[in-house]
Design an enzyme around this catalytic site. Structure first.
Site, PDB file in Angstrom:
ATOM      1  N   ARG A 234       2.891 -11.451 -67.714  1.00  0.00           N
ATOM      2  CA  ARG A 234       2.502 -10.552 -68.796  1.00  0.00           C
ATOM      3  C   ARG A 234       2.656 -11.271 -70.131  1.00  0.00           C
ATOM      4  O   ARG A 234       3.615 -12.032 -70.334  1.00  0.00           O
ATOM      5  CB  ARG A 234       3.382  -9.302 -68.800  1.00  0.00           C
ATOM      6  CG  ARG A 234       2.996  -8.277 -67.750  1.00  0.00           C
ATOM      7  CD  ARG A 234       1.644  -7.614 -68.084  1.00  0.00           C
ATOM      8  NE  ARG A 234       1.245  -6.619 -67.108  1.00  0.00           N
ATOM      9  CZ  ARG A 234       0.407  -6.816 -66.083  1.00  0.00           C
ATOM     10  NH1 ARG A 234      -0.120  -8.004 -65.882  1.00  0.00           N
ATOM     11  NH2 ARG A 234       0.078  -5.838 -65.269  1.00  0.00           N
ATOM     12  N   GLU A 263      -3.889  -7.974 -75.497  1.00  0.00           N
ATOM     13  CA  GLU A 263      -5.198  -8.146 -74.834  1.00  0.00           C
ATOM     14  C   GLU A 263      -6.167  -7.031 -75.192  1.00  0.00           C
ATOM     15  O   GLU A 263      -5.737  -5.889 -75.343  1.00  0.00           O
ATOM     16  CB  GLU A 263      -4.984  -8.184 -73.311  1.00  0.00           C
ATOM     17  CG  GLU A 263      -4.161  -9.377 -72.888  1.00  0.00           C
ATOM     18  CD  GLU A 263      -3.822  -9.376 -71.399  1.00  0.00           C
ATOM     19  OE1 GLU A 263      -4.381  -8.568 -70.642  1.00  0.00           O
ATOM     20  OE2 GLU A 263      -2.980 -10.190 -71.009  1.00  0.00           O
ATOM     21  N   HIS A 281      -7.327 -12.991 -68.447  1.00  0.00           N
ATOM     22  CA  HIS A 281      -6.610 -12.122 -67.482  1.00  0.00           C
ATOM     23  C   HIS A 281      -7.437 -11.909 -66.209  1.00  0.00           C
ATOM     24  O   HIS A 281      -7.804 -10.782 -65.872  1.00  0.00           O
ATOM     25  CB  HIS A 281      -6.246 -10.776 -68.128  1.00  0.00           C
ATOM     26  CG  HIS A 281      -5.114 -10.077 -67.422  1.00  0.00           C
ATOM     27  ND1 HIS A 281      -4.223  -9.251 -68.055  1.00  0.00           N
ATOM     28  CD2 HIS A 281      -4.729 -10.075 -66.117  1.00  0.00           C
ATOM     29  CE1 HIS A 281      -3.340  -8.772 -67.184  1.00  0.00           C
ATOM     30  NE2 HIS A 281      -3.634  -9.266 -65.981  1.00  0.00           N
TER      31      HIS A 281
HETATM   32  C1  DGY Z   1      -1.721  -6.834 -62.146  1.00  0.00           C
HETATM   33  O1  DGY Z   1      -2.039  -6.390 -61.045  1.00  0.00           O
HETATM   34  O2  DGY Z   1      -0.761  -6.418 -62.784  1.00  0.00           O
HETATM   35  C2  DGY Z   1      -2.573  -7.908 -62.681  1.00  0.00           C
HETATM   36  O3  DGY Z   1      -2.136  -8.378 -63.892  1.00  0.00           O
HETATM   37  C3  DGY Z   1      -3.995  -7.403 -62.756  1.00  0.00           C
HETATM   38  O4  DGY Z   1      -4.826  -8.496 -62.789  1.00  0.00           O
END
Ligand code: DGY
Length: 321
Positions: A234, A263, A281
């Site tokens: 993240r 984002e 992402h």
């Molecule tokens: C998640 O599943 O948390 C991923 O970041 C999505 O791509």
């Protein structure tokens, strides 16, 4: 399931397969944003018992839905859902673990190699006709060979990343809150200690108050001038301005990022840097993997209303709470 159709809220955009799997069995209530719940007629709002969401599900939305029983969240990370507010009301939250482990781990290795060996820049060079006009693309200053790799977060995806790194013959170390007894990799009880011991740091931790800003100027300094940061967890884990400074000033050598602080906004200062490899992402972003994630969201909703149990509850909201 009773003959009366159950109302399920979809606040905002979600993978179309979630919708198509649910539309025949449920009354779907679709709004553009969480805040738009206020515009729903009261009887509709009160009738909503389930939800499927990709992204934000704030406490205010939970409070507006007095009959809500479960929230199926798309993605392994569920930081967009206020799980504390859900847990306080006994609402079960589900996520989509495991089905994306391989995809995210594969992407991590690709991003690591792209960052070290500058393959995206090399391809751009070829496409621009520069190979023919100017000669070979410059040799990459860095290589994966001989690197010491630290994994920040050795959960389900972290383990798959480590398994993929092993054949590259790199040294692997890790930091998690507690050491694991089932892995041969060296453990560090702090992120700073891990960063000091390695030259490549891969972050795959969820967004929590503990991880927020944990990759800070001090950690980047410890990683060192040959250091490479890869973030596939993240964006909030990294102090982004500190990272930009570290990349500009040569405190670390390079970074490969799939996730960002705000984002989809990526700061110009980051885009301008030559020593970064940037992805929007997409770590889990293949059609087969996203279909599997969508199916798991739908299966959790269906299972809750058919059998009063879900497949993948998050730990904060166990279904028997
Ligand atoms: C998640 O599943 O948390 C991923 O970041 C999505 O791509």
């Amino acid at each position: 399931m009773s003959s009366e159709r159950i109302a399920v809220l979809i606040p905002g955009r979600i993978h179309p397969r979630v919708r198509s799997r649910l539309v025949d069995a449920f009354d779907l209530v679709e709004i553009d944003r969480a805040e738009d719940v206020e515009g729903l007629p009261e009887e509709v709002r009160k009738s909503i018992r389930g939800a499927a969401v990709s992204g934000r599900f704030p406490a205010s939305l939970i409070a507006a839905l007095p009959g809500l029983e479960m929230i199926g969240s798309f993605g392994v990370g569920y930081d967009g859902v206020d799980v504390k507010a859900a847990a306080a009301r006994g609402i079960v939250v589900t996520n989509t673990p495991d089905v994306l482990n391989d995809e995210v781990a594969d992407t991590t290795i690709a991003l690591l190699l792209n960052t070290l060996r500058q393959f995206p820049a090399a391809e751009t060079y070829l496409r621009a006709g520069r190979w023919e006009a100017e000669g070979p693309f410059p040799l990459s200053p860095m290589s994966l060979k001989g690197r010491r790799v630290g994994i920040h977060g050795l959960g389900r995806i972290g383990l798959e990343i480590a398994a993929r790194l092993a054949p590259f013959k790199v040294e692997i170390r890790y930091h998690t809150r507690r050491p694991r007894s089932d892995v041969p990799y060296g453990y560090h009880d702090s992120l700073l200690s891990l960063a000091s011991a390695v030259d490549t740091l891969i972050s795959i931790v969820p967004a929590t108050p503990e991880t927020k800003g944990s990759i800070n100027a001090e950690v980047l300094q410890a990683l060192g001038a040959d250091g490479v940061l890869i973030n596939v967890g993240r964006g909030s884990t990294v102090d982004q301005p500190a990272l930009i400074r570290a990349l500009e000033e040569g405190t670390i050598a390079a970074a490969g990022l799939d996730v960002y602080a705000d984002e989809p906004h990526v700061p110009d200062a980051l885009i301008a840097l030559p020593n970064v490899s940037l992805l929007p992402h997409v770590a889990s972003g293949s059609i087969p993997t996203r279909n599997a994630m969508a199916d798991l969201v739908a299966d959790n909703v269906i299972s809750w209303f058919a059998e009063a149990k879900v497949l993948t509850p998050v730990p904060e909201t166990p279904q028997n709470s």
